[in-house]
Each structure stands twice: as structure tokens, then as C-alpha cells.
Design a protein around this motif. Structure first.
Motif, PDB file in Angstrom:
ATOM      1  N   LYS A   1      -7.736  -7.618  -8.312  1.00 19.57           N
ATOM      2  CA  LYS A   1      -7.257  -6.273  -8.009  1.00 19.57           C
ATOM      3  C   LYS A   1      -5.743  -6.191  -8.116  1.00 19.57           C
ATOM      4  O   LYS A   1      -5.040  -7.191  -8.016  1.00 19.57           O
ATOM      5  CB  LYS A   1      -7.680  -5.859  -6.589  1.00 19.57           C
ATOM      6  CG  LYS A   1      -9.186  -5.850  -6.361  1.00 19.57           C
ATOM      7  CD  LYS A   1      -9.866  -4.742  -7.153  1.00 19.57           C
ATOM      8  CE  LYS A   1     -11.358  -4.689  -6.847  1.00 19.57           C
ATOM      9  NZ  LYS A   1     -12.042  -3.637  -7.640  1.00 19.57           N
ATOM     10  N   ALA A   2      -5.247  -4.964  -8.289  1.00 25.32           N
ATOM     11  CA  ALA A   2      -3.811  -4.673  -8.299  1.00 25.32           C
ATOM     12  C   ALA A   2      -3.523  -3.727  -7.134  1.00 25.32           C
ATOM     13  O   ALA A   2      -3.467  -2.503  -7.308  1.00 25.32           O
ATOM     14  CB  ALA A   2      -3.396  -4.036  -9.626  1.00 25.32           C
ATOM     15  N   PRO A   3      -3.369  -4.248  -5.916  1.00 22.68           N
ATOM     16  CA  PRO A   3      -3.317  -3.392  -4.728  1.00 22.68           C
ATOM     17  C   PRO A   3      -2.196  -2.366  -4.719  1.00 22.68           C
ATOM     18  O   PRO A   3      -2.359  -1.267  -4.173  1.00 22.68           O
ATOM     19  CB  PRO A   3      -3.169  -4.397  -3.573  1.00 22.68           C
ATOM     20  CG  PRO A   3      -2.724  -5.669  -4.202  1.00 22.68           C
ATOM     21  CD  PRO A   3      -3.286  -5.678  -5.564  1.00 22.68           C
ATOM     22  N   GLN A   4      -1.060  -2.669  -5.317  1.00 17.40           N
ATOM     23  CA  GLN A   4       0.054  -1.717  -5.296  1.00 17.40           C
ATOM     24  C   GLN A   4      -0.200  -0.485  -6.156  1.00 17.40           C
ATOM     25  O   GLN A   4       0.526   0.517  -6.054  1.00 17.40           O
ATOM     26  CB  GLN A   4       1.348  -2.405  -5.729  1.00 17.40           C
ATOM     27  CG  GLN A   4       1.828  -3.462  -4.756  1.00 17.40           C
ATOM     28  CD  GLN A   4       2.739  -4.465  -5.412  1.00 17.40           C
ATOM     29  OE1 GLN A   4       3.569  -4.117  -6.239  1.00 17.40           O
ATOM     30  NE2 GLN A   4       2.576  -5.740  -5.050  1.00 17.40           N
TER      31      GLN A   4
ATOM     32  N   ARG B   1       1.538   9.042  -6.703  1.00 22.14           N
ATOM     33  CA  ARG B   1       2.783   9.681  -6.290  1.00 22.14           C
ATOM     34  C   ARG B   1       3.851   9.654  -7.376  1.00 22.14           C
ATOM     35  O   ARG B   1       4.947  10.186  -7.173  1.00 22.14           O
ATOM     36  CB  ARG B   1       3.313   9.013  -5.019  1.00 22.14           C
ATOM     37  CG  ARG B   1       2.396   9.196  -3.820  1.00 22.14           C
ATOM     38  CD  ARG B   1       3.048   8.717  -2.540  1.00 22.14           C
ATOM     39  NE  ARG B   1       3.179   7.278  -2.448  1.00 22.14           N
ATOM     40  CZ  ARG B   1       2.224   6.479  -1.976  1.00 22.14           C
ATOM     41  NH1 ARG B   1       1.057   6.983  -1.590  1.00 22.14           N
ATOM     42  NH2 ARG B   1       2.417   5.169  -1.883  1.00 22.14           N
ATOM     43  N   TRP B   2       3.536   9.054  -8.535  1.00 27.62           N
ATOM     44  CA  TRP B   2       4.556   8.897  -9.569  1.00 27.62           C
ATOM     45  C   TRP B   2       4.012   9.286 -10.937  1.00 27.62           C
ATOM     46  O   TRP B   2       2.866   9.003 -11.268  1.00 27.62           O
ATOM     47  CB  TRP B   2       5.057   7.451  -9.602  1.00 27.62           C
ATOM     48  CG  TRP B   2       5.706   7.060  -8.325  1.00 27.62           C
ATOM     49  CD1 TRP B   2       5.129   6.435  -7.258  1.00 27.62           C
ATOM     50  CD2 TRP B   2       7.056   7.321  -7.955  1.00 27.62           C
ATOM     51  NE1 TRP B   2       6.025   6.273  -6.261  1.00 27.62           N
ATOM     52  CE2 TRP B   2       7.231   6.812  -6.651  1.00 27.62           C
ATOM     53  CE3 TRP B   2       8.141   7.916  -8.598  1.00 27.62           C
ATOM     54  CZ2 TRP B   2       8.443   6.888  -5.967  1.00 27.62           C
ATOM     55  CZ3 TRP B   2       9.358   7.992  -7.930  1.00 27.62           C
ATOM     56  CH2 TRP B   2       9.497   7.491  -6.629  1.00 27.62           C
ATOM     57  N   SER B   3       4.837   9.914 -11.716  1.00 28.73           N
ATOM     58  CA  SER B   3       4.461  10.262 -13.086  1.00 28.73           C
ATOM     59  C   SER B   3       4.244   8.983 -13.888  1.00 28.73           C
ATOM     60  O   SER B   3       5.075   8.068 -13.860  1.00 28.73           O
ATOM     61  CB  SER B   3       5.566  11.111 -13.725  1.00 28.73           C
ATOM     62  OG  SER B   3       5.279  11.373 -15.087  1.00 28.73           O
TER      63      SER B   3
ATOM     64  N   ASP C   1       8.480   2.216  -3.262  1.00 27.66           N
ATOM     65  CA  ASP C   1       7.192   2.784  -2.867  1.00 27.66           C
ATOM     66  C   ASP C   1       6.070   1.765  -3.060  1.00 27.66           C
ATOM     67  O   ASP C   1       5.208   1.596  -2.191  1.00 27.66           O
ATOM     68  CB  ASP C   1       6.919   4.054  -3.676  1.00 27.66           C
ATOM     69  CG  ASP C   1       5.801   4.894  -3.072  1.00 27.66           C
ATOM     70  OD1 ASP C   1       5.524   4.743  -1.862  1.00 27.66           O
ATOM     71  OD2 ASP C   1       5.206   5.694  -3.811  1.00 27.66           O
ATOM     72  N   PHE C   2       6.082   1.065  -4.198  1.00 31.20           N
ATOM     73  CA  PHE C   2       5.110  -0.013  -4.400  1.00 31.20           C
ATOM     74  C   PHE C   2       5.284  -1.092  -3.318  1.00 31.20           C
ATOM     75  O   PHE C   2       4.307  -1.665  -2.832  1.00 31.20           O
ATOM     76  CB  PHE C   2       5.283  -0.663  -5.775  1.00 31.20           C
ATOM     77  CG  PHE C   2       5.092   0.263  -6.950  1.00 31.20           C
ATOM     78  CD1 PHE C   2       4.301   1.393  -6.857  1.00 31.20           C
ATOM     79  CD2 PHE C   2       5.704  -0.011  -8.170  1.00 31.20           C
ATOM     80  CE1 PHE C   2       4.121   2.238  -7.944  1.00 31.20           C
ATOM     81  CE2 PHE C   2       5.528   0.823  -9.260  1.00 31.20           C
ATOM     82  CZ  PHE C   2       4.736   1.951  -9.150  1.00 31.20           C
ATOM     83  N   ALA C   3       6.539  -1.340  -2.970  1.00 32.86           N
ATOM     84  CA  ALA C   3       6.833  -2.398  -2.003  1.00 32.86           C
ATOM     85  C   ALA C   3       6.279  -2.084  -0.617  1.00 32.86           C
ATOM     86  O   ALA C   3       5.945  -3.004   0.139  1.00 32.86           O
ATOM     87  CB  ALA C   3       8.339  -2.635  -1.919  1.00 32.86           C
ATOM     88  N   GLU C   4       6.185  -0.808  -0.281  1.00 31.97           N
ATOM     89  CA  GLU C   4       5.661  -0.467   1.040  1.00 31.97           C
ATOM     90  C   GLU C   4       4.222  -0.954   1.204  1.00 31.97           C
ATOM     91  O   GLU C   4       3.797  -1.313   2.309  1.00 31.97           O
ATOM     92  CB  GLU C   4       5.758   1.040   1.289  1.00 31.97           C
ATOM     93  CG  GLU C   4       7.192   1.581   1.377  1.00 31.97           C
ATOM     94  CD  GLU C   4       7.989   1.012   2.544  1.00 31.97           C
ATOM     95  OE1 GLU C   4       7.397   0.346   3.425  1.00 31.97           O
ATOM     96  OE2 GLU C   4       9.224   1.222   2.574  1.00 31.97           O
ATOM     97  N   VAL C   5       3.468  -0.994   0.108  1.00 32.72           N
ATOM     98  CA  VAL C   5       2.124  -1.583   0.152  1.00 32.72           C
ATOM     99  C   VAL C   5       2.238  -3.079   0.429  1.00 32.72           C
ATOM    100  O   VAL C   5       1.494  -3.647   1.247  1.00 32.72           O
ATOM    101  CB  VAL C   5       1.370  -1.325  -1.167  1.00 32.72           C
ATOM    102  CG1 VAL C   5      -0.028  -1.944  -1.118  1.00 32.72           C
ATOM    103  CG2 VAL C   5       1.291   0.165  -1.464  1.00 32.72           C
ATOM    104  N   TRP C   6       3.176  -3.721  -0.233  1.00 35.99           N
ATOM    105  CA  TRP C   6       3.418  -5.155  -0.043  1.00 35.99           C
ATOM    106  C   TRP C   6       3.862  -5.455   1.390  1.00 35.99           C
ATOM    107  O   TRP C   6       3.422  -6.434   1.997  1.00 35.99           O
ATOM    108  CB  TRP C   6       4.473  -5.609  -1.047  1.00 35.99           C
ATOM    109  CG  TRP C   6       4.971  -7.012  -0.891  1.00 35.99           C
ATOM    110  CD1 TRP C   6       6.175  -7.410  -0.383  1.00 35.99           C
ATOM    111  CD2 TRP C   6       4.289  -8.224  -1.260  1.00 35.99           C
ATOM    112  NE1 TRP C   6       6.302  -8.767  -0.408  1.00 35.99           N
ATOM    113  CE2 TRP C   6       5.155  -9.296  -0.945  1.00 35.99           C
ATOM    114  CE3 TRP C   6       3.050  -8.492  -1.820  1.00 35.99           C
ATOM    115  CZ2 TRP C   6       4.816 -10.626  -1.177  1.00 35.99           C
ATOM    116  CZ3 TRP C   6       2.705  -9.817  -2.049  1.00 35.99           C
ATOM    117  CH2 TRP C   6       3.577 -10.853  -1.734  1.00 35.99           C
TER     118      TRP C   6
END
Length: 289
Positions: free
Chosen positions: A79-82, A88-90, A210-215
Motif C-alpha cells: 500500500k501507499a498510505p500517504q 486535497r491536491w490537483s 500534507d503527505f507528511a501529516e499521514v506519516w
């Protein structure tokens, strides 16, 4: 002249892949010719890559989903969780050629003989397949730079563990100079979540944050594994390298994927030390106005 770069990445798992891609897009000395993804949910990883390319008006950069499964072992990264932040992004939702990543790498390298740095920051499945399909490719590269392995202590690094047989194939490739940056040095360049939030404030770094907040839900820090590998391409003093030979253990299950470093004569250059301050200066300078 800018350096021609091909990036092979498992963006979407550890956040440092997205950080690395942002750096390459911001680095004025980098000419990013294309991106291939590796491990599970290749489409989502391609879409994440397109978010950052779109921020800098580089929808023209080819992005190809690559191998999703390792050569022999069970997949550890399906999986690619981020990618949960994609809405939220174009981004480019479709139009990614499937089953063509290896051929894209092959044709691009053959069209630019001796000019391309291949930067691989994920498991080495795509790279092993590329070298197997076209054994002349290694000699046509300018360089191969890997975030891979661990050389001064006995530790199995994640990219190698995910496909140890592919890693062994790549390191065994004859007449190929490899520059490898392992956990020995990458774990020395870290930044706490609050510092990341304070510094990732440019247009290109905002989606990365924003991706990092998942991390950050599981890890309160970013370790700049992959960005360090990228920075060594443009600053040959940020790490100290030593010549020798790198091998990958394919024996007992408990040792599977451990890398062994033997200094001396050899075709591999392993990073053994890093200047963290110099790294962060070089990294953030490309994002300054």
C-alpha cells in the motif's frame, strides 16, 4: 549543464521520497527526465508524484508505474498510505502507461548514453529487471546512486529487505560503479515534526507537508534518507565515500537482506560519514526565493 536524472521511487510509504522529489524539482542543476514507481499501488504513487510536478508546471515529466511485487519474496509494501491526501491536491488521475516502466528507462538511457544519473530510492526491483532485460544499460549510465543498505553495522535496511534478490543482482552487476548511501549516514539527518511544519512553507513543500501529516501519525520525525542521496549528486562533499565491495546476504532468513561492506579495491562507493549542517543548508537553499 544540468545533470540528467531518472528517479525510481516508492513514494507514498516513507515520507522522504516525496521530500526527495520536491528537492529534485527545485534543484536548478537537475534535469528530471522521468519518474518510475516501485512496490504496491503504483498508480497511487504515480499520482502523488504528479502532485509535485504540477506545482512547478512540469506535467510534461513522464511518470510510469513500475513493478509492484518483488522478484521472489513476499511483498512487504503493498500500500501507499500517504496517497490518502491526494484528494486535497490537483494531480493527474489517469493516463499512466502500465507495464512500460522498464522500457521507458531503457529507451531514455539509450537515447542519452553516458549522460544519465539513475537515482533509485526504493526497492531495486525495477533496476534489476532493467539490467536483466538490457545488459548494456549499466555501461550507458553516467552513474547509479542508491539509497540502500547499511555498511558499518549489521542492520537490514528496508529497501534491501523489500527485494533482497533484486538488490543482490544490482550490486553484482559487473563493470558498474555504484554510489550507495545507507542508514549509517542517513539516520544522522533528521528533523522533528514541529520543525518540519515550520520550514516546509513554500508552494512545493506544502503538499509534502500534507503527505507528511499521514506519516507523523506514527513517526514524529522525518529522516532525510532519500534527499541525502539526491544531494550527493550535486554536492560531492556532503558525504565522505570509501571504495570497496557491497554484497547482499541471501542465506538464512534471519540474515536475508543484510548488506556486507568490504573496503578496498572494488566498484562500489559507500557513504561512511555526513555533514548534517551542510546537507540541510544545501537542501533548503533550493527552496529559497
Amino acid at each position: 549543464m544540468p545533470k540528467k536524472i531518472l528517479l525510481d521511487t516508492d513514494i507514498g510509504s516513507d515520507i522522504d521520497d516525496a521530500v526527495c522529489l520536491a528537492y529534485l524539482l527545485a534543484e536548478p542543476e537537475a534535469d528530471l527526465l522521468g519518474i518510475t514507481t516501485v512496490t504496491g499501488e503504483g498508480l497511487q504513487r504515480a499520482q502523488m508524484s504528479s502532485v509535485l510536478c504540477r506545482i512547478v508546471d512540469r506535467d510534461d515529466i513522464p511518470i510510469y508505474p513500475g513493478a509492484e511485487l518483488p522478484l521472489l519474496v513476499e511483498a512487504r509494501q503493498p500500500k501507499a498510505p500517504q496517497s490518502s491526501a491526494l484528494a486535497r491536491w490537483s494531480h493527474r488521475a489517469d493516463g499512466y502507461p502500465t507495464g512500460e516502466a522498464i522500457e521507458f528507462l531503457r529507451q531514455t538511457i539509450r537515447a542519452n548514453p553516458g549522460e544519465i544519473t539513475l537515482l533509485a530510492i526504493g526497492p531495486l526491483t525495477n533496476i534489476a529487471l532493467l539490467f536483466a532485460v538490457d545488459p548494456e544499460i549499466p555501461a550507458l549510465l553516467d552513474s547509479l546512486v542508491l539509497m540502500s543498505g547499511c555498511f558499518t553495522r549489521s542492520f537490514a535496511e528496508w529497501n534491501v529487505i523489500n527485494d533482497p534478490h533484486a538488490s543482490a543482482m544490482v550490486y553484482r552487476t559487473p563493470n558498474l560503479r555504484i554510489k550507495a548511501i545507507g542508514l549509517d549516514v542517513t539516520t544522522q539527518v533528521k528533523m522533528a515534526a514541529d520543525d518540519v511544519r515550520a520550514r516546509f512553507n513554500t508552494p512545493l513543500l506544502r503538499p509534502v507537508l500534507d503527505f507528511a501529516e499521514v506519516w507523523f501519525e506514527k513517526q514524529p520525525v522525518i529522516t532525510f534518507h532519500d534527499p541525502l542521496a539526491a544531494v550527493t549528486i550535486f554536492d560531492d562533499k556532503v558525504c565522505r565515500f570509501e571504495q570497496g565491495e557491497i554484497s547482499v546476504n541471501l542465506g538464512l532468513e534471519s540474515d536475508l537482506g543484510r548488506t556486507h561492506w568490504a573496503p578496498g579495491e572494488g566498484q562500489h562507493d559507500a557513504a561512511l560519514d555526513v555533514q548534517p549542517g551542510r546537507f540541510f543548508d544545501t537542501f533548503f537553499n533550493v527552496f529559497s526565493d
